[in-house]
Write a protein that holds these residues in place. Structure first.
Motif, mmCIF file in Angstrom:
data_model
loop_
_atom_site.group_PDB
_atom_site.id
_atom_site.type_symbol
_atom_site.label_atom_id
_atom_site.label_comp_id
_atom_site.label_asym_id
_atom_site.label_seq_id
_atom_site.Cartn_x
_atom_site.Cartn_y
_atom_site.Cartn_z
ATOM 1 N N LYS A 4 -0.666 3.464 -10.703
ATOM 2 C CA LYS A 4 -1.158 2.253 -10.050
ATOM 3 C C LYS A 4 -0.730 1.018 -10.833
ATOM 4 C CE LYS A 4 -5.301 4.505 -8.177
ATOM 5 N NZ LYS A 4 -6.782 4.474 -8.105
ATOM 6 N N ILE A 5 -0.648 -0.105 -10.141
ATOM 7 C CA ILE A 5 -0.411 -1.386 -10.805
ATOM 8 C C ILE A 5 -1.762 -1.919 -11.273
ATOM 9 C CG2 ILE A 5 0.335 -3.778 -10.514
ATOM 10 C CD1 ILE A 5 2.425 -2.806 -8.539
ATOM 11 N N VAL A 6 -1.903 -2.111 -12.586
ATOM 12 C CA VAL A 6 -3.183 -2.577 -13.118
ATOM 13 C C VAL A 6 -3.160 -4.054 -13.486
ATOM 14 C CG1 VAL A 6 -3.916 -0.303 -13.898
ATOM 15 C CG2 VAL A 6 -2.541 -1.725 -15.425
ATOM 16 N N GLU A 7 -1.947 -4.603 -13.696
ATOM 17 C CA GLU A 7 -1.827 -6.025 -14.056
ATOM 18 C C GLU A 7 -0.468 -6.551 -13.631
ATOM 19 O OE1 GLU A 7 -4.026 -7.081 -18.163
ATOM 20 O OE2 GLU A 7 -2.502 -5.518 -18.351
ATOM 21 N N THR A 8 -0.421 -7.817 -13.280
ATOM 22 C CA THR A 8 0.840 -8.541 -13.097
ATOM 23 C C THR A 8 0.679 -9.932 -13.691
ATOM 24 O OG1 THR A 8 0.195 -9.390 -10.907
ATOM 25 C CG2 THR A 8 1.431 -7.312 -10.960
ATOM 26 N N GLY A 9 1.782 -10.495 -14.157
ATOM 27 C CA GLY A 9 1.722 -11.837 -14.726
ATOM 28 C C GLY A 9 2.894 -12.090 -15.635
ATOM 29 N N ASN A 40 0.811 -1.230 0.000
ATOM 30 C CA ASN A 40 0.000 0.000 0.000
ATOM 31 C C ASN A 40 0.839 1.273 0.000
ATOM 32 O OD1 ASN A 40 -1.622 -2.045 2.227
ATOM 33 N ND2 ASN A 40 -2.654 -1.459 0.326
ATOM 34 N N VAL A 41 1.820 1.341 -0.884
ATOM 35 C CA VAL A 41 2.751 2.465 -0.937
ATOM 36 C C VAL A 41 2.220 3.567 -1.849
ATOM 37 C CG1 VAL A 41 5.007 3.190 -1.815
ATOM 38 C CG2 VAL A 41 4.830 1.202 -0.321
ATOM 39 N N SER A 42 2.279 4.799 -1.343
ATOM 40 C CA SER A 42 1.949 5.985 -2.134
ATOM 41 C C SER A 42 3.102 6.986 -2.004
ATOM 42 C CB SER A 42 0.649 6.626 -1.650
ATOM 43 O OG SER A 42 -0.456 5.747 -1.835
ATOM 44 N N PHE A 43 3.256 7.816 -3.044
ATOM 45 C CA PHE A 43 4.340 8.798 -3.025
ATOM 46 C C PHE A 43 3.980 9.984 -3.903
ATOM 47 C CE2 PHE A 43 8.209 10.637 -4.839
ATOM 48 C CZ PHE A 43 8.874 11.009 -3.671
ATOM 49 N N THR A 44 4.323 11.194 -3.415
ATOM 50 C CA THR A 44 4.152 12.431 -4.173
ATOM 51 C C THR A 44 5.446 13.228 -4.099
ATOM 52 O OG1 THR A 44 1.803 12.522 -3.611
ATOM 53 C CG2 THR A 44 2.805 14.551 -4.430
ATOM 54 N N TYR A 45 5.918 13.727 -5.230
ATOM 55 C CA TYR A 45 7.121 14.561 -5.248
ATOM 56 C C TYR A 45 6.811 15.920 -4.632
ATOM 57 C CZ TYR A 45 9.306 11.188 -8.389
ATOM 58 O OH TYR A 45 9.850 10.049 -8.934
ATOM 59 N N LYS A 46 7.732 16.411 -3.809
ATOM 60 C CA LYS A 46 7.546 17.716 -3.174
ATOM 61 C C LYS A 46 7.459 18.812 -4.236
ATOM 62 C CE LYS A 46 9.506 17.060 1.438
ATOM 63 N NZ LYS A 46 10.485 17.550 2.432
ATOM 64 N N GLY A 47 6.499 19.685 -4.048
ATOM 65 C CA GLY A 47 6.331 20.792 -4.972
ATOM 66 C C GLY A 47 5.608 20.428 -6.247
ATOM 67 N N SER A 74 3.442 6.800 -15.678
ATOM 68 C CA SER A 74 2.662 5.769 -14.988
ATOM 69 C C SER A 74 3.221 5.416 -13.619
ATOM 70 C CB SER A 74 2.562 4.498 -15.855
ATOM 71 O OG SER A 74 3.855 3.979 -16.135
ATOM 72 N N GLY A 75 4.444 5.877 -13.304
ATOM 73 C CA GLY A 75 5.023 5.643 -11.982
ATOM 74 C C GLY A 75 6.129 4.613 -11.935
ATOM 75 N N LYS A 76 6.587 4.144 -13.085
ATOM 76 C CA LYS A 76 7.590 3.075 -13.138
ATOM 77 C C LYS A 76 8.902 3.499 -12.480
ATOM 78 C CE LYS A 76 7.696 2.944 -17.610
ATOM 79 N NZ LYS A 76 6.882 4.164 -17.846
ATOM 80 N N SER A 77 9.461 4.611 -12.930
ATOM 81 C CA SER A 77 10.749 5.078 -12.400
ATOM 82 C C SER A 77 10.631 5.467 -10.932
ATOM 83 C CB SER A 77 11.266 6.259 -13.216
ATOM 84 O OG SER A 77 11.548 5.863 -14.551
ATOM 85 N N THR A 78 9.501 6.049 -10.553
ATOM 86 C CA THR A 78 9.303 6.438 -9.153
ATOM 87 C C THR A 78 9.384 5.221 -8.249
ATOM 88 O OG1 THR A 78 7.897 8.305 -9.763
ATOM 89 C CG2 THR A 78 7.672 7.467 -7.518
ATOM 90 N N LEU A 79 8.792 4.119 -8.670
ATOM 91 C CA LEU A 79 8.828 2.899 -7.865
ATOM 92 C C LEU A 79 10.263 2.422 -7.667
ATOM 93 C CD1 LEU A 79 7.117 0.807 -6.409
ATOM 94 C CD2 LEU A 79 6.888 -0.448 -8.556
ATOM 95 N N LEU A 80 11.083 2.483 -8.707
ATOM 96 C CA LEU A 80 12.491 2.078 -8.570
ATOM 97 C C LEU A 80 13.236 3.006 -7.624
ATOM 98 C CD1 LEU A 80 14.026 0.890 -11.956
ATOM 99 C CD2 LEU A 80 13.021 -0.421 -10.115
ATOM 100 N N THR A 135 0.165 5.454 -6.306
ATOM 101 C CA THR A 135 -0.941 5.432 -5.356
ATOM 102 C C THR A 135 -1.276 4.004 -4.945
ATOM 103 O OG1 THR A 135 -1.891 7.398 -6.410
ATOM 104 C CG2 THR A 135 -3.336 6.137 -4.953
ATOM 105 N N ASP A 136 -1.159 3.715 -3.646
ATOM 106 C CA ASP A 136 -1.614 2.453 -3.063
ATOM 107 C C ASP A 136 -1.076 1.232 -3.824
ATOM 108 O OD1 ASP A 136 -2.991 1.076 -1.065
ATOM 109 O OD2 ASP A 136 -4.786 0.838 -2.309
ATOM 110 N N VAL A 137 0.234 1.227 -4.047
ATOM 111 C CA VAL A 137 0.868 0.140 -4.796
ATOM 112 C C VAL A 137 1.271 -0.992 -3.858
ATOM 113 C CG1 VAL A 137 2.954 -0.497 -6.064
ATOM 114 C CG2 VAL A 137 1.685 1.563 -6.691
#
Length: 355
Positions: free
Chosen positions: A325-330, A84-91, A120-126, A100-102
């Motif tokens: 958000k993660i919409v699919e895995t597999g 359930n991880v969420s993150f927003t860049y400052k500013g 989509s948030g890929k680099s942010t997650l890394l 959001t809620d990953v």
């Protein structure tokens, strides 16, 4: 009388030559002062910026647990559990969180490919996984412990992160590669092997000084006098300051060689690769990804990519993201059968070659 006139003229010529030399020297001095005054505000700003960085507090507090934790062997891979991880860049002025809620679980030693459109948030997650940022909410566990409990230096020693943001340093080619693994930074055999794996050996051969070629020199040498009449000295000065001509793709190969150098270390348990091949041609990208996969040796490896063909078919787990958000895995075959977001993106790329 003639002798007196001769000596008078000779002295006049000597005085004139001395006066011209003094005038030229004085002109050079005033030009240097003028140039220095013009550069003074920039120099002051750089000094101020340096001390600002030195005094800057790290908002990511280091924990006290060493990494790897007891029982985790080198090259065993890193297990990752995201809850359930969420993150927003400052500013940020964006209307939504970067992620959001990953939630996601990655087993030790898996090859994972994260895909999705831009933003989509890929680099942010890394960046969260390599501890560049901390989540706003939620928990990230590495090998069963919350990420913030680990000593930051220990954790980063266990991670090799290759991204398109990495820069070349004002050092030689060998040193730029060698810093990837400090304990082997003087091992030219390892440095040359890393260059071969990154496809950079052809680049190094074109340089007159080979691995000793300095990339993007810092410009520290200064000519303190007029050496226009001294060709040898001028040539040596120009050689000291000469910048290597390196293209975007060649820069990426040298940075990739630095990462391969890191993979020679037994400390690495996680490898994260974030779009490192944007300036490479398709064949170069395919070869780079194949060599990275071959260098995994049981480590957990996570790729972020826009181009699917070279990676997703080999992935143990594909993570498809959209709008933070993660919409699919597999797996590749399973996600194609599901006919969801991954299949849509894959078919868009495939159509460019089949239509």
């Amino acid at each position: 009388m003639l002798l007196a006139i001769f000596w008078t003229n000779t002295l006049s010529i000597a005085r004139l030559a001395a006066l011209q030399t003094a005038s030229s020297s004085l002109q050079d001095t005033f030009e240097s002062i003028s140039m220095g005054l013009k550069e003074l505000p920039t120099a002051v700003a750089r000094v101020k910026s340096f001390y600002t960085l030195v005094d800057m507090k790290n908002e990511l507090a280091s924990g006290f647990t060493s990494y790897p934790p007891p029982g985790n062997k080198a090259k065993e891979g890193m297990a990752i559990n995201i809850k359930n991880v969420s993150f927003t860049y400052k500013g940020s002025q964006a209307s939504r969180d970067a992620i959001t809620d990953v939630s996601l679980s990655i087993r030790a030693g898996q090859l994972v490919v994260i895909v999705g459109a831009n933003g989509s948030g890929k680099s942010t997650l890394l960046r969260l996984l390599v501890r560049l940022y901390a989540p706003v909410s939620g928990v990230i566990e590495l090998d069963g412990h919350p990420i913030e409990e680990y000593n930051v230096n220990d954790l980063r020693r266990a991670i090799a992160h290759l991204s398109q943001d990495h820069k070349l340093l004002p050092l030689s080619v060998a040193e730029n590669i060698g810093v990837g693994c400090l304990e082997k930074s003087d091992d030219m055999t390892a440095i040359k092997d890393a260059a071969v794996l990154a496809g950079a050996e052809g680049l190094v051969k074109k340089f007159e000084r080979g691995f000793e070629t300095v990339l993007t020199p810092a410009g520290t040498a200064q000519m303190s006098f007029n050496a226009s009449g001294n060709e040898a000295l001028t040539a040596e000065f120009n050689k000291m300051e000469k910048s290597a001509d390196v293209s975007g793709g060649e820069r990426q190969r040298i940075v990739a060689a630095r990462t391969f150098m890191r993979l020679f270390s037994d400390d690495i348990n996680l490898v994260t690769v974030d779009e490192p091949s944007s300036a490479l041609d398709p064949q170069g990208e395919c070869e780079l990804f194949q060599r990275l996969r071959n260098a995994r040796h049981g480590r957990t490896m996570i790729f972020v990519t826009h181009r699917f063909g070279h990676l997703t078919k080999y992935a143990d787990l594909i993570v498809c993201m959209k709008d933070g958000k993660i919409v699919e895995t597999g797996t590749h075959d399973g996600l194609l059968k599901s006919a969801g977001e991954y299949a849509r993106l894959y078919n868009i790329q495939a159509s460019a070659f089949t239509s």
